[in-house]
Design an enzyme around this catalytic site. Structure first.
Site, PDB file in Angstrom:
ATOM      1  CG  HIS A 123      -5.465  -2.014   8.541  1.00 30.55           C
ATOM      2  ND1 HIS A 123      -5.585  -0.520   8.662  1.00 30.55           N
ATOM      3  CD2 HIS A 123      -4.240  -2.387   8.790  1.00 30.55           C
ATOM      4  CE1 HIS A 123      -4.529  -0.237   9.097  1.00 30.55           C
ATOM      5  NE2 HIS A 123      -3.589  -1.158   9.186  1.00 30.55           N
TER       6      HIS A 123
ATOM      7  CD  GLU B 236      -8.391   1.238   7.265  1.00 30.65           C
ATOM      8  OE1 GLU B 236      -8.318   0.306   8.340  1.00 30.65           O
ATOM      9  OE2 GLU B 236      -7.798   2.217   7.445  1.00 30.65           O
TER      10      GLU B 236
ATOM     11  CG  ASN C 164      -8.556  -1.078  11.872  1.00 31.80           C
ATOM     12  OD1 ASN C 164      -7.327  -1.613  11.479  1.00 31.80           O
ATOM     13  ND2 ASN C 164      -9.067  -0.086  11.134  1.00 31.80           N
TER      14      ASN C 164
ATOM     15  CG  ASP D 287      -0.227  -0.320   2.517  1.00 28.17           C
ATOM     16  OD1 ASP D 287       1.012  -0.453   2.497  1.00 28.17           O
ATOM     17  OD2 ASP D 287      -0.699  -0.757   3.535  1.00 28.17           O
TER      18      ASP D 287
HETATM   19  C1  GLP Z   1      -0.002   0.248   8.289  1.00 29.29           C
HETATM   20  C2  GLP Z   1       0.033  -0.616   7.057  1.00 29.29           C
HETATM   21  C3  GLP Z   1      -0.148  -2.060   7.323  1.00 29.29           C
HETATM   22  C4  GLP Z   1       0.368  -2.311   8.712  1.00 29.29           C
HETATM   23  C5  GLP Z   1       0.026  -1.629  10.035  1.00 29.29           C
HETATM   24  C6  GLP Z   1       0.807  -2.397  11.071  1.00 29.29           C
HETATM   25  O1  GLP Z   1      -1.429   0.660   8.620  1.00 29.29           O
HETATM   26  N1  GLP Z   1      -0.661  -0.024   6.052  1.00 29.29           N
HETATM   27  O2  GLP Z   1      -0.136  -2.799   6.199  1.00 29.29           O
HETATM   28  O3  GLP Z   1      -0.223  -3.790   8.824  1.00 29.29           O
HETATM   29  O4  GLP Z   1       0.614  -0.401   9.386  1.00 29.29           O
HETATM   30  O5  GLP Z   1       1.468  -1.379  11.797  1.00 29.29           O
HETATM   31  P1  GLP Z   1       2.321  -1.482  13.055  1.00 29.29           P
HETATM   32  O6  GLP Z   1       3.119  -2.519  12.680  1.00 29.29           O
HETATM   33  O7  GLP Z   1       3.026  -0.061  13.094  1.00 29.29           O
HETATM   34  O8  GLP Z   1       1.485  -1.726  14.199  1.00 29.29           O
END
Ligand code: GLP
Length: 264
Positions: free
Chosen positions: A138, A143, A136, A67
């Site tokens: 995702h 989402e 959440n 993404d």
């Molecule tokens: C972002 C990315 C996700 C990832 C998430 C987890 O939102 N778009 O792909 O899974 O971060 O983040 P963290 O590892 O900082 O909790």
């Protein structure tokens, strides 16, 4: 799903790097799906170290990131392209042309989404998709309530995501771009192997819903229950609310594939 509960986050990193290294060794032309976020930073640091120690060759590897924020150019420090350059690409011998991140600065983001999906197909699909988990539920930026069979598309980020990611934007939710491009949940499910890595107490509830809950658009990560080859690496804290802990530990000791993996 095959699930491994690690003693700590450091072990999840080592095992994740081991899976990636093994993939690149066994298929030097691998197509890797990559993720971002804080969890991944530590994995990429470990990966870069492993790559150096084992002289891993990424020269024929192709990567596709999950993404990107819409509106951020590649040189913006909070863009996922910039993140990937810093945390991984500049530390391994991968040619820049082999690395793909959706272009969040494209004039026509819908066209970019379609073209990205096309490029994944042209590359032969994703061999191994690395995934983190949002608080959440995702995966990528799919989402809650998004279609479980979606392809790469434009999304409006959930409020919970803006809050979770505000830390990278001066703790100001307003500065987090409101939209993003993401591979769809369907795109992710098409990967030949998936590797979900989750650490920390803050995600224990959502991990239980992803692994044990019903498959539901409310928890996009739960779609991974439908993936035929999904390995989940958790630390003790992230696994702390699983009701099936004993069954998982039994599998870790008796499943041949897991035993081989864990003793490597
Ligand atoms: C972002 C990315 C996700 C990832 C998430 C987890 O939102 N778009 O792909 O899974 O971060 O983040 P963290 O590892 O900082 O909790």
């Amino acid at each position: 799903m095959k699930i491994v509960i690690c003693s700590d986050a450091a072990q999840t990193r080592r095992l994740a790097a081991q899976v990636l290294a093994q993939q690149v060794k066994s298929k030097p032309t691998s197509v890797l799906g990559l993720a971002t976020g804080r969890t991944m930073e530590a994995i990429y640091a470990q990966m870069a170290e492993t790559a150096q120690q084992q002289a891993l060759d990424f020269s024929r590897v192709t990567t596709f990131n999950l993404d990107e924020y819409i509106g951020l150019t590649a040189d913006h420090p909070q863009s996922y392209r910039y993140y990937m350059q810093t945390h991984l690409f500049q530390r391994i011998n991968i040619p820049a042309a082999n690395t793909h991140v959706p272009d969040g600065a494209a004039a026509d983001v819908e066209a970019e989404a379609q073209s990205y999906e096309g490029r994944i197909s042209q590359a032969g699909g994703i061999d191994l998709q690395l995934l983190g988990l949002g608080e959440n539920g995702h995966i990528g930026f799919n989402e809650p309530l998004s279609a479980l069979n979606s392809r790469t598309h434009v999304v409006t980020l959930a409020q919970a995501t803006l809050k979770q990611n505000a830390g990278m934007f001066n703790n100001d939710m307003e500065q987090v771009p409101a939209r993003a491009l993401t591979m769809g949940t369907g795109t992710i499910l098409d990967s030949r192997e998936a590797l979900l890595v989750v650490t920390g107490e803050a995600k224990a509830d959502i991990v239980a819903r992803v692994i044990e809950g019903p498959v539901s658009a409310l928890v996009p990560g739960s779609a991974l229950q439908l993936h035929p080859h999904c390995l989940v690496l958790l630390d003790e804290a992230a696994a702390s609310r699983l009701t099936q802990r004993e069954a998982i530990l039994w599998q870790m000791q008796h499943d041949l594939e897991l035993r081989t993996f864990l003793s490597a």
